[in-house]
Design an enzyme around this catalytic site. Structure first.
Site, PDB file in Angstrom:
ATOM      1  N   SER A   1       0.814  -1.212   0.000  1.00 19.07           N
ATOM      2  CA  SER A   1       0.000   0.000   0.000  1.00 19.07           C
ATOM      3  C   SER A   1       0.851   1.268   0.000  1.00 19.07           C
ATOM      4  CB  SER A   1      -0.948  -0.001   1.205  1.00 19.07           C
ATOM      5  OG  SER A   1      -0.234  -0.128   2.421  1.00 19.07           O
TER       6      SER A   1
ATOM      7  N   GLY B   1       4.098   1.623  -0.898  1.00 20.48           N
ATOM      8  CA  GLY B   1       4.850   1.711  -2.142  1.00 20.48           C
ATOM      9  C   GLY B   1       3.977   2.190  -3.292  1.00 20.48           C
TER      10      GLY B   1
ATOM     11  N   LYS C   1       7.731   4.014  16.766  1.00 16.63           N
ATOM     12  CA  LYS C   1       6.336   4.375  17.066  1.00 16.63           C
ATOM     13  C   LYS C   1       5.405   3.187  16.826  1.00 16.63           C
ATOM     14  CE  LYS C   1       5.369   4.784  12.488  1.00 16.63           C
ATOM     15  NZ  LYS C   1       4.354   4.065  11.690  1.00 16.63           N
TER      16      LYS C   1
ATOM     17  N   THR D   1      -0.398   6.736  14.377  1.00 14.92           N
ATOM     18  CA  THR D   1      -0.446   5.271  14.429  1.00 14.92           C
ATOM     19  C   THR D   1      -1.078   4.746  15.714  1.00 14.92           C
ATOM     20  OG1 THR D   1       1.845   5.268  15.202  1.00 14.92           O
ATOM     21  CG2 THR D   1       1.494   4.867  12.877  1.00 14.92           C
TER      22      THR D   1
END
Length: 330
Positions: A10, A12, A190, A247
């Site tokens: 996704s 890339g 993270k 995230t």
């Protein structure tokens, strides 16, 4: 400019589409030949980013030689654990001055080295043409053209400024940095805290707990980063607190989803099998746990996540231990 994007997942695909829309001649290398064939036929990445038409000047190939022939820039977006195998081969197929932008996030499991350190040891001449791209940037939102800002770190400030222009447009803003180590560590570490945040939310611990995890997570990321030679203020930027917030709170986060499922008692092997995209935080947790012990850096959240993932400690028990640690000054 011909740009070779290595990795058809996704992220890339999103970066390849971004560069193509910026007017560049882009070749996206996809490891799976059948997926590459399908993407060329349908002009869509149905596996990783369905519903988006790929730009006409975005070429898809499963052959490295074709993708890299005449490339003026390599963008590496394949899994971080195979960079050490890929990098020498990629550089062999391009000119000696071809820059490399690494957009993958992780720490090598075997050597416990960040990708840049490993890269500079493997190919010392790449240092002045090596950059890292990281920051709060879900691939889906980039494909939608929603406003996004990231960091691009390069020790060569002149090259960094040029590379910044390659990716930037009205919806994708790139900030410069020279702290390659700090930017890549923020992007990698993270993911561990995002797994912890997912576990916390899965256990229904509430917003207070999530805020505490993000804050204390940033503290331990910064602690390790400083010990390794990164600049502390880098972790206050987009590749640090920015990416960490995204995230840990966004439902599009693969690592957060891992945490949510671990909290429900699901088996890690099953979670990995059922995920379309790789969650880098799983392997990064293992590497960082060992690295923290090696450098004598206190990382209690990382240790808690490690105990859930690798020691099969129930999520509730791991978090009880985290909360019962001896009290200390902030």
């Amino acid at each position: 400019m011909k740009i070779a994007v290595i990795g058809g997942g996704s992220w890339g695909t999103a970066l390849a589409q971004l560069c193509a829309k910026n007017g560049h001649n882009v070749w996206l290398w996809v490891r799976n030949a059948s997926l590459a064939k399908e993407m060329n036929a349908k002009r869509e990445n149905t596996r990783y980013l369905p519903g988006f038409k790929l730009a006409d000047n975005l070429n898809i190939s499963s052959t490295l030689e074709a993708s890299l022939k005449g490339a003026e820039l390599i963008v590496y977006v394949s899994p971080s654990q195979v960079l050490k195998v890929f990098l020498p081969e990629l550089l062999r197929l391009v000119s000696a001055d071809c820059p490399v932008v690494v957009a993958s996030k992780g720490i090598d499991l075997k050597t416990l080295k960040p990708l840049s350190v490993l890269s500079f040891e493997l190919v010392p001449s790449v240092r002045q043409r090596y950059a890292v791209l990281s920051g709060p940037s879900f691939a889906y939102e980039v494909m939608c053209g929603l406003p996004t800002a990231v960091s691009l770190a390069c020790e060569n400030t002149e090259l960094g400024s040029k590379l910044r222009e390659v990716f930037s447009n009205q919806s994708f803003r790139v900030y410069s940095s020279t702290d390659v180590l700090g930017v890549e560590l923020g992007g990698a570490l993270k993911n561990i805290i995002a797994i912890a945040s997912g576990i916390s939310d899965g256990l229904e611990f509430g917003y207070n707990a999530r805020a505490a995890l993000i804050t204390r997570g940033l503290a331990e990321i910064t602690r390790l980063g400083e010990k390794m030679g990164a600049k502390s203020n880098t972790f206050m930027g987009l590749s640090g607190i920015g990416d960490l917030m995204l995230t840990c709170t966004g439902d599009l986060s693969r690592n957060r989803q891992v945490g949510l499922r671990l909290a429900k008692g699901q088996d890690l092997e099953q979670i990995e099998r059922e995920m379309t995209n790789l969650a880098e935080g799983i392997k990064t947790t293992e590497a960082t746990f060992s690295l923290a012990k090696q450098l004598d850096v206190e990382m209690p959240i990382t240790q808690a996540v490690y105990s859930v993932i690798h020691d099969k400690v129930p999520a509730m028990d791991a978090f009880k231990l985290l909360m019962s640690r001896s009290l200390k000054a902030e």
